[in-house]
Write an enzyme that holds these catalytic residues in place. Sequence first.
Site, short mmCIF file in Angstrom:
data_model
loop_
_atom_site.label_atom_id
_atom_site.label_comp_id
_atom_site.label_asym_id
_atom_site.label_seq_id
_atom_site.Cartn_x
_atom_site.Cartn_y
_atom_site.Cartn_z
N GLY A 135 0.74 0.38 -0.80
CA GLY A 135 1.86 -0.55 -0.77
C GLY A 135 1.67 -1.76 0.12
O GLY A 135 2.65 -2.46 0.40
N THR A 184 3.26 2.11 5.40
CA THR A 184 3.38 1.69 4.00
C THR A 184 3.45 2.91 3.10
O THR A 184 2.97 3.99 3.45
CB THR A 184 2.17 0.87 3.55
OG1 THR A 184 1.02 1.73 3.45
CG2 THR A 184 1.86 -0.27 4.48
N ASP A 185 4.05 2.72 1.93
CA ASP A 185 3.82 3.70 0.88
C ASP A 185 2.36 3.56 0.45
O ASP A 185 1.72 2.54 0.71
CB ASP A 185 4.76 3.45 -0.31
CG ASP A 185 4.96 4.69 -1.17
OD1 ASP A 185 4.15 5.64 -1.06
OD2 ASP A 185 5.92 4.71 -1.96
N TRP A 186 1.84 4.58 -0.18
CA TRP A 186 0.41 4.61 -0.47
C TRP A 186 0.03 3.50 -1.46
O TRP A 186 0.51 3.44 -2.58
CB TRP A 186 0.04 5.98 -1.01
CG TRP A 186 -0.44 6.93 0.06
CD1 TRP A 186 -1.59 7.65 0.04
CD2 TRP A 186 0.20 7.27 1.30
NE1 TRP A 186 -1.72 8.40 1.18
CE2 TRP A 186 -0.63 8.18 1.98
CE3 TRP A 186 1.37 6.86 1.93
CZ2 TRP A 186 -0.33 8.71 3.23
CZ3 TRP A 186 1.69 7.39 3.17
CH2 TRP A 186 0.86 8.30 3.81
#
Length: 804
Positions: A238, A234-236
């Site tokens: 996300g 995931t993006d941080w």
Amino acid sequence: MSVTSASTIVKAIAGLTLEEKASLTAGKDFWTSAAIERLGIPSAFFSDGPHGMRKQALAADHLGLNESLKATCFPTAAALANSWNTELAEGMGEKLGAEAKAQGVNVVLGPGVNIKRNPLCGRNFEYYSEDPLLAGKMAAAFIRGIQKNGVSACVKHFAANSQETRRMVSDSIIDERALREIYLEPFELAVTEGGTKAVMTSYNLLNGVYANESPKLLTDILRREWGFGGAVITDWGGCNDKVESIKAGSDLEMPTNGGETAKEVVKAVKEGSLKESALDESLSRLLELIFSTSEALADKADFDKEAHHQFALKAAEESVVLLENSGVLPLAPGTKVCLIGDFAKNPRYQGAGSSVVNPTKLDTVLGSIGESGLEFCGFEPGFKRMGGKSAGLVSKALELAQKADVVLLFCGLNEIAETEGLDRTEMRLPDNQLELIEALKKTGKKVVLVLSCGSQIETGFAKGLDAVLYASLGGQAGAKAVLNILSGKTNPSGKLAETFPEKYEDCPSSKNYPGTCKTAEYRESVFVGYRHYETVKANVSYPFGYGLSYTKFEYSSLSIDKSGASFSIKNTGARAGAEIAQLYISMPGSALFRPDKELKGFTKVAIAPGETQKVFIPFDERTFRVWNADSSKWAVEDGVYKVHIGASIKDIRLSGEISVSGEKIAPKLGASDLPSYYSRKANQATREEFEKLLGRPLPSPDLDFVKKNRIICGMNTAVEDLRYAKGWPGRLFAGALKLAYNVLRLIGNHKMAGVLMMGVCNMPLRGLSRMTGGAISQRQLDGLITMFNGKFFKGVGQFFSKKA
């Protein structure tokens, strides 16, 4: 995966308890994955690194606040793409990977390959191009370079994340053909040609489903169609629904959330809503990434800082684009010059936000002018960097200009204008810089303008200037690269990876950008960037693929067969130079709506004065394919295609034809159904037309008001939308944030104001737990949401309850 590592991974997973398995699916802290020491499972370290490592020495954050370890700041993707040199990109990746290894970093969070759909995207500096082939080829090469060191690249942000406004809650609405042909192709190339070991999902929803929870994206396309066997991260902050993300094919949530979502995973497995075998498959992919990169880090070595700086210089030199030249460049040795513009002293060499690099050294024009062979007669800043008029600064600049033969003027966008989390509000230079440019043009002196920015700007001011150099954001050695080109030590060879339109309103997405509430509508479909401008025959300031040189090139002898196009290029000038030849395809008789021309190949060739070189650009499986929306698969349309060889999209030097055998395509939706698209006016598509193209009704872009100016808050309500909360605590919270933002801007602290907007205001409420390491538990967050929805005392009770 090797046999040894496969058996090690199988053994490790078999030895894990369910709780341990769940714990491994989220970070241990902000930058590292969890470890299970008793089974020899180490932590992996992740670091931002699209154009240089950002391993933080002190407290970790995602906003670029705390200083990181020193690392080479290479040219940003926006600059490097202008080199059109995949070998250069691979070399830069290899050096960046070596620095990652030296700093103990397992996974480099880059490159970013999102399409530069609109000039105002605040993160355009971190992306390559408006064209998917150029973006994908450059990214694939960069990835190969990084992974030569045994560490992993992590291509991002998958997918359709082309705006920063409300990026964590916005739904990108895109028709399937545009998604496949434009927005997914760079990722496909990163996987199939780059061999990336990791993919980062984007924050946004895509056609109603969070990217991190999309089986279509993560399983059907990424793994089954493209054959990706690596890990999805995931993006941080996300991760929305942890269990659904594992089912979809996402493997690691970052950063830590204090074990909150691990509990959800354990519960789902025990209740039967998540198969433990699916969890095991996810862990298998993750552990392969961790084990393989950790083995590489065992052989850690330092890097040669000066050698890397010199490579950064070479990369910057190839990335500079000469836009205008009346003949004043290159400057003769001994030319008397003055430097005007704050950027000459304090260079703008990178973007802002999570990609900020702490450079090993930093060249400046003012500090390097003495090595240029030019006679230097003074420096004046000329304007306030953050905006605002100053007659005194202009007056001093005009006075200095009278002492020089040539004025070297350095302008551009400041750090606040281009940053992660915020989109730009206009496509112009600041007024104080425009006024200075006009004043200097009236002096009668020769004026050479150097522009530093990460995306397009309106360039009407170029008329009347003697030369314009687009330096983009060239990294720590960018200033010296500019001086080498101005003085003729280096012949410019960069060409634009994006079109510079005359004005913002000409952009095909200008009417629908950004999506400011729930949705972002990509109504222009495949007509992005030059695909629009060339199709509608729009006048542009500088076309895609354009760039001048200090020499001239002549094209001849085109030959086309089923394998590709062969032709010759001759350097007819007196200087050695490099030419970027571009291959475009068109199909005038297509049954589908199509752009007038599409880039399908390119090459960069170094040619000595008077020399002629034979050039070959091959066709491949992507050259003639088109997405058939009716059959939901790639197809090659039967017919005659035109093949164009050009120095830019507007400067076609050679053309020919080739007949290609394929299938007859008879689209269900024709010109009567989609008149704007077939008449080449996609930027004017109505809501009704776009719905036909999508094959479904458009979701409402508006917030869901239950009564006038009031909403029901939930986990995915944006913090800034609390101003519409039913409960007064929500409105008070939103009001306090707005007040803080305005005060910070008023006192000149633009950086912290931007961080507040990027890191808090645009974040969904779930981020209060996901991005705080679990400091706010899910129970406490539920209590806050209850208060925001007007049930104050009940919410307080939930917040302070000790019941899990």
